[in-house]
Design an enzyme around this catalytic site. Structure first.
Site, short mmCIF file in Angstrom:
data_model
loop_
_atom_site.label_atom_id
_atom_site.label_comp_id
_atom_site.label_asym_id
_atom_site.label_seq_id
_atom_site.Cartn_x
_atom_site.Cartn_y
_atom_site.Cartn_z
N LYS A 230 0.89 -1.07 -0.01
CA LYS A 230 0.04 -0.11 0.02
C LYS A 230 0.89 1.36 -0.07
O LYS A 230 2.14 1.28 0.23
CB LYS A 230 -0.86 0.14 1.10
N ARG A 264 -4.19 -9.93 4.37
CA ARG A 264 -4.40 -9.77 2.86
C ARG A 264 -2.96 -9.19 2.29
O ARG A 264 -2.86 -8.30 2.49
CB ARG A 264 -5.59 -8.93 2.87
#
Length: 295
Positions: A230, A264
């Site tokens: 991210k 995840r």
């Protein structure tokens, strides 16, 4: 000190598989059937590639596969419900037919209903039940619901997000959304929560969530950490999108040490190896074998 969350129902059946969150850290693999996802940029957009990516992630040790047909970012073209269905349902059906536990990343009740009918065992709602009907759909099934914190409506920019105390506000939001879900018939033992790293948050917010993850795990529900590759990873250590594996594993490890039980992740094999090591360090599992200084 490592944190072992006080899970009320650690053993759960999800998509036909039993997970024991008191003794395992599950890696959720990611398959984006989109031409414009932030990480893979359409690499798994073709149906055959999407299904093969799910198979490969499962072979690499993923506990379940998260399939998405609509990016979270508002900066991509809008996707109609019909197009989202066309993208995700064939992947769900293909993987579920092979016994893979599948979750679908969607905010739309119509997509959630069709996904469950096709074999999905989890609905991963990044909007935090912005549409409460999503809870009704899950309640009428055996599926698990992931409730994620996000402060803006799906597909809407939240410019320069501010929080007085980001973790406390996320915690309060999740408590409220869990109460809504249970009131609409979703049992608590079929709910997972996710603080939503980077979703309507800046890098400082996501780092604070990671440091204080135990405050969310303390709610007694399994907590998912979606940190892989991210923007907060890249901004923290000045790494471009394709260079963030090690830093992502560090963030995931800190979350796991503070109570995350589902990670995840894009790079499944490396993430599973890290998770198994964290389990051994925490005493959640025995070493695979003992040889060193044992003779």
């Amino acid at each position: 000190m490592p944190y072992l969350p006080p899970l009320a129902q650690p053993v759960r059946t999800i998509g036909g598989r039993v997970f024991d969150f008191a003794h395992e850290i599950v890696v959720m693999g990611i398959v984006n059937r989109t031409p414009d996802s932030f990480y893979d940029r359409g690499r798994t957009y073709a149906l055959d590639r999407a299904v093969e990516a799910g198979r490969r992630a499962t072979a690499d040790g993923a506990g379940w596969i998260d399939v998405g047909g609509v990016p979270f970012s508002p900066d991509v073209p809008k996707v109609s419900p019909e197009e989202e269905l066309d993208r995700v349902i064939p992947v769900v059906a293909g993987l579920a037919a092979e016994g893979v536990v599948v979750s679908v990343d969607t905010v739309r009740p119509v997509v959630a209903r069709a996904a469950i009918a096709a074999g999905a065992g989890v609905i991963n709602d990044t909007s935090g039940l912005r549409d409460p009907e999503l809870a009704d759909v899950v309640a009428d099934s055996a599926a698990t619901l992931v409730i994620t914190h996000s402060a803006a409506a799906p597909g809407v920019h939240l410019r320069r997000p501010t929080y007085d105390d980001v973790v406390s506000e996320i915690r309060a939001f999740l408590v409220d959304r869990v109460a809504l879900a249970t009131a609409r018939g979703v049992p608590a033992e079929r709910i997972v929560i996710d603080p939503g790293h980077d979703l309507n948050k800046n890098t400082r917010h996501s780092l604070e969530i990671t440091r204080r993850f135990a405050e969310l795990a303390d709610l007694g529900l399994p907590v998912l950490a979606a940190v892989s590759n991210k923007d907060f990873i890249g901004e923290s250590v000045d790494l471009e999108r394709g260079e963030r594996l090690e830093a992502s594993l560090a963030a995931a490890t800190v979350c796991a040490l503070n109570g995350a039980r589902i990670l995840r992740m894009h790079q499944v094999r490396e993430s599973v190896r890290a998770a198994r090591m964290v389990e051994a360090i925490l005493g959640l599992r025995e070493p695979a074998y003992l040889r060193h200084n044992m003779s």
